[in-house]
Design a protein around this motif. Structure first.
Motif, PDB file in Angstrom:
ATOM      1  N   ALA A  13     -89.017 -42.515   0.426  1.00  0.00           N
ATOM      2  CA  ALA A  13     -88.284 -43.388  -0.497  1.00  0.00           C
ATOM      3  C   ALA A  13     -89.005 -43.472  -1.835  1.00  0.00           C
ATOM      4  O   ALA A  13     -88.363 -43.443  -2.898  1.00  0.00           O
ATOM      5  N   GLU A  14     -90.313 -43.536  -1.791  1.00  0.00           N
ATOM      6  CA  GLU A  14     -91.088 -43.614  -3.036  1.00  0.00           C
ATOM      7  C   GLU A  14     -90.897 -42.354  -3.872  1.00  0.00           C
ATOM      8  O   GLU A  14     -90.694 -42.418  -5.085  1.00  0.00           O
ATOM      9  N   ARG A  15     -90.933 -41.206  -3.213  1.00  0.00           N
ATOM     10  CA  ARG A  15     -90.737 -39.944  -3.943  1.00  0.00           C
ATOM     11  C   ARG A  15     -89.322 -39.869  -4.510  1.00  0.00           C
ATOM     12  O   ARG A  15     -89.124 -39.450  -5.647  1.00  0.00           O
ATOM     13  N   LEU A  16     -88.343 -40.287  -3.728  1.00  0.00           N
ATOM     14  CA  LEU A  16     -86.953 -40.266  -4.195  1.00  0.00           C
ATOM     15  C   LEU A  16     -86.748 -41.210  -5.378  1.00  0.00           C
ATOM     16  O   LEU A  16     -85.995 -40.896  -6.303  1.00  0.00           O
ATOM     17  N   GLY A  17     -87.421 -42.357  -5.329  1.00  0.00           N
ATOM     18  CA  GLY A  17     -87.276 -43.342  -6.398  1.00  0.00           C
ATOM     19  C   GLY A  17     -87.758 -42.847  -7.749  1.00  0.00           C
ATOM     20  O   GLY A  17     -87.375 -43.381  -8.785  1.00  0.00           O
ATOM     21  N   LYS A  18     -88.558 -41.810  -7.752  1.00  0.00           N
ATOM     22  CA  LYS A  18     -89.060 -41.246  -9.007  1.00  0.00           C
ATOM     23  C   LYS A  18     -88.121 -40.206  -9.601  1.00  0.00           C
ATOM     24  O   LYS A  18     -88.313 -39.762 -10.724  1.00  0.00           O
ATOM     25  N   ASP A  19     -87.087 -39.834  -8.860  1.00  0.00           N
ATOM     26  CA  ASP A  19     -86.165 -38.791  -9.289  1.00  0.00           C
ATOM     27  C   ASP A  19     -85.278 -39.235 -10.446  1.00  0.00           C
ATOM     28  O   ASP A  19     -84.886 -38.428 -11.279  1.00  0.00           O
ATOM     29  N   GLY A  20     -84.925 -40.524 -10.467  1.00  0.00           N
ATOM     30  CA  GLY A  20     -84.156 -41.057 -11.587  1.00  0.00           C
ATOM     31  C   GLY A  20     -82.662 -40.867 -11.517  1.00  0.00           C
ATOM     32  O   GLY A  20     -81.976 -41.073 -12.518  1.00  0.00           O
ATOM     33  N   THR A  21     -82.132 -40.475 -10.370  1.00  0.00           N
ATOM     34  CA  THR A  21     -80.676 -40.342 -10.244  1.00  0.00           C
ATOM     35  C   THR A  21     -80.129 -41.484  -9.389  1.00  0.00           C
ATOM     36  O   THR A  21     -80.847 -42.091  -8.599  1.00  0.00           O
TER      37      THR A  21
END
Length: 125
Positions: A13-21
């Motif tokens: 979730a943390e990695r996904l949250g950095k994606d910006g979409t």
């Protein structure tokens, strides 16, 4: 010992949250909730194989004197439901950030609770 570590969902979730979409923010909220829910469910010994497990986990946390964690879990579940099912409103990036911060804070608290319960000797009946 688990074959899968639910903490990995929070890391994802943390990695996904950095994606910006939008899709990544929604998925980050969902995975943050499920990661912490699985940890709490197992720690509380909830075995319900259906949707009742979410409510039962919150109730067991409250019974164990962890009302704050119970409330946080309920809030995260609400955010998860909105992220997964309400598509006519945007999920703000701050929502994903807040969900992640809450999940990691809960993770630390549940780890302390687990360690405390392991130190306490079992009562004789």
């Amino acid at each position: 010992m688990h074959a899968f570590n639910p903490s990995d969902l929070i890391g994802l979730a943390e990695r996904l949250g950095k994606d910006g979409t939008e899709a990544s923010d929604r998925t980050a909220v969902s995975r943050a909730y499920y990661g912490i829910f699985l940890i709490a469910r197992d720690l509380m010994g909830v075995k319900a194989p259906d949707g009742r497990a979410h409510r039962l986990t919150q109730e067991k946390l409250k019974i164990r004197g962890q009302s704050g964690l119970s409330i946080d879990l309920a809030i995260l579940r609400g955010l998860r439901n909105e992220s997964d099912y309400v598509i006519d409103r945007l999920v703000a990036p701050e929502t994903a950030t807040n969900a992640l911060n809450t999940a990691w804070r809960m993770h630390r608290a549940l780890n302390r609770l687990r360690a405390k319960s392991k130190r306490r000797p079992a009562r004789k009946k």
